[in-house]
Structures are given as C-alpha cells and as structure tokens.
Design a protein around this motif. Structure first.
Motif, PDB file in Angstrom:
ATOM      1  N   HIS A 135       0.849  -1.192   0.000  1.00 31.83           N
ATOM      2  CA  HIS A 135       0.000   0.000   0.000  1.00 31.83           C
ATOM      3  C   HIS A 135       0.885   1.244   0.000  1.00 31.83           C
ATOM      4  CE1 HIS A 135      -2.701  -3.035   1.412  1.00 31.83           C
ATOM      5  NE2 HIS A 135      -2.431  -2.899   2.688  1.00 31.83           N
ATOM      6  N   HIS A 136       0.515   2.213  -0.836  1.00 32.96           N
ATOM      7  CA  HIS A 136       1.255   3.485  -0.839  1.00 32.96           C
ATOM      8  C   HIS A 136       0.586   4.527   0.053  1.00 32.96           C
ATOM      9  CE1 HIS A 136       2.862   1.507  -4.387  1.00 32.96           C
ATOM     10  NE2 HIS A 136       3.814   2.413  -4.449  1.00 32.96           N
ATOM     11  N   GLY A 137      -0.640   4.269   0.453  1.00 34.18           N
ATOM     12  CA  GLY A 137      -1.330   5.243   1.302  1.00 34.18           C
ATOM     13  C   GLY A 137      -2.287   4.564   2.264  1.00 34.18           C
ATOM     14  N   GLY A 138      -1.900   3.416   2.753  1.00 35.67           N
ATOM     15  CA  GLY A 138      -2.769   2.675   3.660  1.00 35.67           C
ATOM     16  C   GLY A 138      -3.860   1.927   2.919  1.00 35.67           C
ATOM     17  N   MET A 139      -4.591   1.117   3.675  1.00 36.82           N
ATOM     18  CA  MET A 139      -5.632   0.267   3.087  1.00 36.82           C
ATOM     19  C   MET A 139      -6.976   0.985   3.177  1.00 36.82           C
ATOM     20  SD  MET A 139      -6.587  -3.564   4.334  1.00 36.82           S
ATOM     21  CE  MET A 139      -7.149  -3.060   5.951  1.00 36.82           C
ATOM     22  N   ALA A 140      -7.572   1.282   2.021  1.00 36.14           N
ATOM     23  CA  ALA A 140      -8.878   1.951   2.013  1.00 36.14           C
ATOM     24  C   ALA A 140      -9.965   0.943   2.393  1.00 36.14           C
ATOM     25  CB  ALA A 140      -9.151   2.535   0.641  1.00 36.14           C
ATOM     26  N   ILE A 141     -10.923   1.368   3.196  1.00 35.86           N
ATOM     27  CA  ILE A 141     -12.083   0.526   3.535  1.00 35.86           C
ATOM     28  C   ILE A 141     -13.296   1.165   2.871  1.00 35.86           C
ATOM     29  CG2 ILE A 141     -13.553  -0.368   5.384  1.00 35.86           C
ATOM     30  CD1 ILE A 141     -10.777  -1.594   5.461  1.00 35.86           C
ATOM     31  N   ILE A 142     -13.864   0.491   1.861  1.00 35.44           N
ATOM     32  CA  ILE A 142     -14.944   1.074   1.060  1.00 35.44           C
ATOM     33  C   ILE A 142     -16.218   0.241   1.220  1.00 35.44           C
ATOM     34  CG2 ILE A 142     -15.651   1.762  -1.269  1.00 35.44           C
ATOM     35  CD1 ILE A 142     -12.713   1.990  -2.005  1.00 35.44           C
ATOM     36  N   PRO A 143     -17.263   0.797   1.861  1.00 36.91           N
ATOM     37  CA  PRO A 143     -18.534   0.053   1.941  1.00 36.91           C
ATOM     38  C   PRO A 143     -19.062  -0.202   0.532  1.00 36.91           C
ATOM     39  CG  PRO A 143     -18.555   1.995   3.381  1.00 36.91           C
ATOM     40  CD  PRO A 143     -17.352   2.118   2.486  1.00 36.91           C
ATOM     41  N   PRO A 144     -19.491  -1.429   0.252  1.00 38.77           N
ATOM     42  CA  PRO A 144     -19.852  -1.767  -1.133  1.00 38.77           C
ATOM     43  C   PRO A 144     -20.962  -0.882  -1.704  1.00 38.77           C
ATOM     44  CG  PRO A 144     -20.451  -3.541   0.400  1.00 38.77           C
ATOM     45  CD  PRO A 144     -19.605  -2.584   1.158  1.00 38.77           C
ATOM     46  N   ASP A 145     -21.894  -0.446  -0.862  1.00 40.50           N
ATOM     47  CA  ASP A 145     -22.987   0.390  -1.377  1.00 40.50           C
ATOM     48  C   ASP A 145     -22.498   1.783  -1.765  1.00 40.50           C
ATOM     49  OD1 ASP A 145     -24.613  -1.723  -0.948  1.00 40.50           O
ATOM     50  OD2 ASP A 145     -25.573  -0.918   0.861  1.00 40.50           O
ATOM     51  N   ASP A 146     -21.365   2.195  -1.222  1.00 41.59           N
ATOM     52  CA  ASP A 146     -20.838   3.536  -1.519  1.00 41.59           C
ATOM     53  C   ASP A 146     -19.841   3.507  -2.669  1.00 41.59           C
ATOM     54  OD1 ASP A 146     -22.290   4.064   0.703  1.00 41.59           O
ATOM     55  OD2 ASP A 146     -20.582   4.515   2.007  1.00 41.59           O
ATOM     56  N   TYR A 147     -19.632   2.335  -3.234  1.00 37.74           N
ATOM     57  CA  TYR A 147     -18.636   2.200  -4.298  1.00 37.74           C
ATOM     58  C   TYR A 147     -19.192   2.643  -5.650  1.00 37.74           C
ATOM     59  CZ  TYR A 147     -15.530   0.298  -7.760  1.00 37.74           C
ATOM     60  OH  TYR A 147     -14.696   0.196  -8.845  1.00 37.74           O
ATOM     61  N   ARG A 148     -18.411   3.377  -6.407  1.00 40.50           N
ATOM     62  CA  ARG A 148     -18.759   3.744  -7.789  1.00 40.50           C
ATOM     63  C   ARG A 148     -17.510   3.640  -8.660  1.00 40.50           C
ATOM     64  NH1 ARG A 148     -22.714   3.425  -5.418  1.00 40.50           N
ATOM     65  NH2 ARG A 148     -24.563   4.758  -5.308  1.00 40.50           N
ATOM     66  N   LEU A 149     -17.703   3.227  -9.916  1.00 38.10           N
ATOM     67  CA  LEU A 149     -16.613   3.218 -10.910  1.00 38.10           C
ATOM     68  C   LEU A 149     -17.024   4.117 -12.068  1.00 38.10           C
ATOM     69  CD1 LEU A 149     -13.954   2.174 -12.172  1.00 38.10           C
ATOM     70  CD2 LEU A 149     -15.274   0.270 -13.132  1.00 38.10           C
ATOM     71  N   MET A 150     -16.169   5.100 -12.363  1.00 36.99           N
ATOM     72  CA  MET A 150     -16.489   6.062 -13.425  1.00 36.99           C
ATOM     73  C   MET A 150     -15.613   5.796 -14.659  1.00 36.99           C
ATOM     74  SD  MET A 150     -16.534  10.119 -12.940  1.00 36.99           S
ATOM     75  CE  MET A 150     -15.154  10.999 -13.582  1.00 36.99           C
ATOM     76  N   ILE A 151     -16.229   5.905 -15.836  1.00 40.10           N
ATOM     77  CA  ILE A 151     -15.456   5.873 -17.089  1.00 40.10           C
ATOM     78  C   ILE A 151     -15.696   7.206 -17.797  1.00 40.10           C
ATOM     79  CG2 ILE A 151     -15.061   4.727 -19.297  1.00 40.10           C
ATOM     80  CD1 ILE A 151     -15.930   2.140 -18.133  1.00 40.10           C
ATOM     81  N   ASN A 152     -14.612   7.925 -18.071  1.00 38.44           N
ATOM     82  CA  ASN A 152     -14.771   9.229 -18.734  1.00 38.44           C
ATOM     83  C   ASN A 152     -13.644   9.427 -19.758  1.00 38.44           C
ATOM     84  OD1 ASN A 152     -12.657   9.642 -16.935  1.00 38.44           O
ATOM     85  ND2 ASN A 152     -13.216  11.763 -16.545  1.00 38.44           N
ATOM     86  N   GLY A 153     -13.561  10.620 -20.300  1.00 39.12           N
ATOM     87  CA  GLY A 153     -12.526  10.909 -21.295  1.00 39.12           C
ATOM     88  C   GLY A 153     -13.059  10.725 -22.706  1.00 39.12           C
TER      89      GLY A 153
END
Ligand code: MTE
Ligand code: CO
Length: 449
Positions: A135-153
């Motif tokens: 890890h370069h900045g610690g381990m993120a804890i992400i609740p699955p309901d709050d997760y989003r993946l964006m595709i842009n560009g």
C-alpha cells in the motif's frame, strides 16, 4: 539470518523509492558472502529454522503417550463441533505461516510492504490471507454500497457503475500472478536478505473473477482518438497508471473476487484492476476511475518511480511486462535440510509473456542442469509449481533454478542482467537465485561470480 529480517508486523514501510534510496545510502556491509561456510555455522540463524534442524535425528513427539500403539486423546474424545469456526482459520500448529515485513524497508505501516511466505506454498495458488500487501497510502475501507466506478474521457457515453451494475455483466475467471516490480530489488548488488520470503515474496497468484475491462470500455464506446487508459485508485495515495488501449482490450479484468470469495480489503475491495503479466503497480486497487485518452499521462508511478536507471544515466521507459523468473522455495534459508538422503527440491516459476515451458535445476551452482517436473496446471501468466527429487549426501551444494517460457526466453544469471542494466536498478530483477546448502544443513542466500 541477520536481524535485518524479523517476523511479525513491524512498524512499517517507505515507498518503493524510499527503500531504493535507503538501499543506495546503506549498501549491505559485506555483500560478498563467503562462498562456502565451514564448521558449525549456527543453524538457528536461518530464518524460521531455530530449533528445527535435527541433523537426521528422530523428531521428539510432544507427548510420547500419543504415539502408537497407545490410543491418543484425539481418538478417545469427541472433537470440536461443526459450528466452532464460522469462518475457518489455519490450524494452530501452522501459525508460523504468515506474511512478514522487513524492518529496514518499513517507514510507516501505511506506506508499506509485507511478503508472501512462498516457502510454505505447496502448489501455485496463494491463500487469500497470505497474499503480500503493498500500500502506498494505507488500506482503504470502502462500503460496497458507496462504491462507484467512473469511465470518462474520450468515450461516447461517460458512465458511472455501482458494484451491482458490474456484477450483471458476464464474468470471466482466470488464475494470474501479481509480482511487484520491486520483488528481488534489494538483491541487485549482492546477496542481502537471507530468506526466500523476503527475496521473492512480493508475489501472489489467485483465481480472479470479474468483468473483462473490454466489456466496460465497449459499453462506454471508445472514440477513435482513444489510445490510452488511465486507471485511478480511490485510496489516499492517488495511484494512477497509464495502460495502452491494446492491453486494456486484450486480457485485463475488473475483478471483484479472489479464490472464489470477494476481494480482501488488502487487495482492493470491492474492485481491483487485473493486468495479467504486467508489473504489480499497474494493478490498481480500490479502482474508482478509468479515463480514456490519446496519450500516456506520465504520472509519478510511471516516471520517477517504477523506472529503471541504466548505466549511461538514461531510464528504461515503460517496463510493463514481468520477464520469466523462478526460485527454489525449498530448500531455502527458511527450509534447511533436516536429513541426508532423498529430498524434494520445490519451487515456483512464472512469466508475464505466457506459459512456463521448462524449469532447469542445478545443484552445483549452474554447471550441470536437469529439468524439473512442472506440476499441472501450467497456465499463462500464472505461477507454475515445480519439483525435482534430489539426494543430499550431506555436503555443500549450490542450488539454482532457471525458467524458460514459451517464447523461448531464458531467465538470466545476475552477471548478464548487470551487464545489460548496470547496478542502479531496483525494479525488474529476474535473475537466477543461488542458495548455498551448508554441510550442517543450514541454507544461505549467496551470490556467485
Ligand atoms: N493500487 C492502489 N490504489 N494503491 C496502491 O498502493 N499498490 C500497487 C498496486 N496497486 C497500490 C495499488 C503496487 S506497487 C503493487 S505491487 C500491487 O498493488 C500490490 O497488490 P497487493 O497489495 O494485492 O499485493
Ligand atoms: Co509494487
């Protein structure tokens, strides 16, 4: 074993560059180890070997009353009930099989690395709880309901997916190894870390399930000017890497499972990018965004970091693929010889270019070689487990393994690698490893030549 390498979770780690710098500032005190140790070198010094070496003597049972012909307690009394362990854990006698850190590679636990105990692996699959972490900045804890993946560009339709959206696409499952580009990086100038967990343990191999990246990019519709992907992590490190579109459309996965269960938080829960055969740094964990562009971004992790400095001062650009490599995991400093006579040499081999075609093993420092047995399945861009029967006569031996992949590429000796790339590199050390088996059974990391 020097006290540089200690078990357990130690106050932890700098960036890869951090230890690169510390390595340059503090080269090992005597990189030139004696080629052969003589006399009674303390076997207890080998990592994890304290008290284990029996010199061929019979192991003492902890309770002689449990040995045949007596009836032991575990046969006389009922065992634990079926719901004793709702989520299973390894048996208490295997509690030494753990990830370990190296104190001097560790500045803070948030920017850290630990190592897979590959000397304990029988086979090519890494159990989830033993996968090394970087890890370069610690381990993120992400609740699955709050997760989003964006595709842009450069896409026809910018999109945002929930985790449930991703689960509705047809999945694909594959075994792949992930090797940090810095694996074996501390060994460039000489034998340094006396343990295969530390010299080669920045690697794991699990069975991923996820959506092909190609599926999601097609869903967004790539504009004809789109040639590159930027993958971005949601953790505090702002991990970003440029990936050429050709690779993104080839075999990358947006993965949600490892070994049949959801990703571990350490491995990027709920979503990580799988970039088969390419350096671990590109496998962005806690993936939150994919941007399509017309050129690479040249971000920190692909310029000042994860770049190899050559003897003439120039740098190798974009060294993505992990070249063929192998290592003997037993015998090794952590797995000393316990008796003379028949033994099995075991190890792991891998190539980011495809399948392992052959592994040769030498017991005399690379003078004579014989082919090891490759255990099935032998898969592309996956670890391959190999073994070779060997009879140890009790003398000194120099063990090496050499992988050949299905492109015909042969794993190089360190002298050849240094001739091509000098000694300033940290990343992409895929040279042949040598273990010295001492007459007393202890095994040491040595450099020949
Ligand atoms: N992704 C994010 N978001 N943050 C990170 O710190 N570390 C990278 C890569 N992906 C990292 C990341 C590095 S350098 C490596 S080697 C691998 O993740 C390690 O993956 P692992 O922790 O599953 O072993
Ligand atoms: Co890494």
């Amino acid at each position: 074993m020097s006290d540089k390498t200690k078990g357990g979770r130690l106050p932890s780690a700098a960036s890869d560059e951090g230890y690169a710098q510390r390595y340059r500032d503090n080269p090992p005190p005597s990189p030139e180890r004696r080629r052969f140790l003589t006399g009674t070198a303390a076997v207890g010094m080998a990592a994890g070997a304290g008290g284990l070496f029996t010199g061929g003597r019979e192991l003492l049972a902890s309770n002689p009353d449990s040995l045949p012909p007596n009836v032991p307690d575990w046969s006389r009394y009922l065992g634990a009930g079926v719901d004793a362990y709702p989520y299973g854990a390894p048996v208490e006698f295997e509690s030494h099989v753990v990830r370990r850190s190296v104190e001097w590679l560790t500045a803070t636990t948030e920017s850290s690395v630990n190592f897979t105990p590959i000397h304990e692996m029988d086979g090519f699959v890494t159990p989830n709880g033993l996968c090394f972490e970087r890890h370069h900045g610690g381990m993120a804890i992400i609740p699955p309901d709050d997760y989003r993946l964006m595709i842009n560009g450069l896409v026809e339709r910018p999109l945002i997916f929930t985790l449930q959206d991703l689960m509705r696409f047809p999945p694909e499952s594959r075994f792949h190894f992930l090797e940090c580009a810095a694996n074996s990086g501390m060994e460039w100038r000489g034998a340094q870390l006396n343990g295969v967990q530390y010299t080669h343990g920045m690697i794991h191999c699990v069975y991923y399930t996820g959506v092909p990246l190609k599926t999601l990019l097609n869903e967004a519709g790539i504009k004809t000017s789109g040639k590159w992907i930027l993958a971005e992590g949601a953790d505090s490190s702002g991990m970003t890497r440029s990936i050429p579109l050709e690779k993104a459309l080839d075999d990358c996965l947006v993965a949600y499972s490892q070994n049949g269960e959801r990703l571990r938080a350490e491995q990027g829960y709920p979503i990580r990018l799988v970039v088969p055969g390419w350096e671990g740094n590109m496998w962005v964990k806690w993936l939150r965004r994919l941007e399509v562009g017309d050129q690479p971004w040249y971000h920190r992790e692909e310029t000042s970091k994860y770049t190899d400095l050559l003897p003439d001062g120039s740098a190798r650009k974009f060294t993505w693929t992990m070249d063929a490599k192998s290592v003997i995991t037993s015998p090794s400093p952590e797995k000393p010889m316990l008796s003379e006579g028949p033994q099995v040499i075991k190890g792991l081999a891998w190539s980011g270019h495809g399948k392992i075609a052959r592994v040769d093993v030498s017991t005399d420092g690379g003078i004579n070689w014989q082919p090891a047995r490759l255990h099935e399945p032998v898969l592309s861009k996956s670890l391959t487990f190999f073994s070779l029967p060997w009879s140890w006569s009790g003398g000194e031996a120099l063990l090496q393994s050499r992988a050949v992949d299905d492109t015909g590429y042969v794993q190089p000796q360190m002298a050849a690698l240094q001739e091509a790339r000098g000694v300033n590199s940290i990343y992409h050390n895929n040279s042949v490893q040598t273990w010295l088996v001492n007459a007393n059974g202890a095994v040491d990391n040595v450099r020949l030549g």
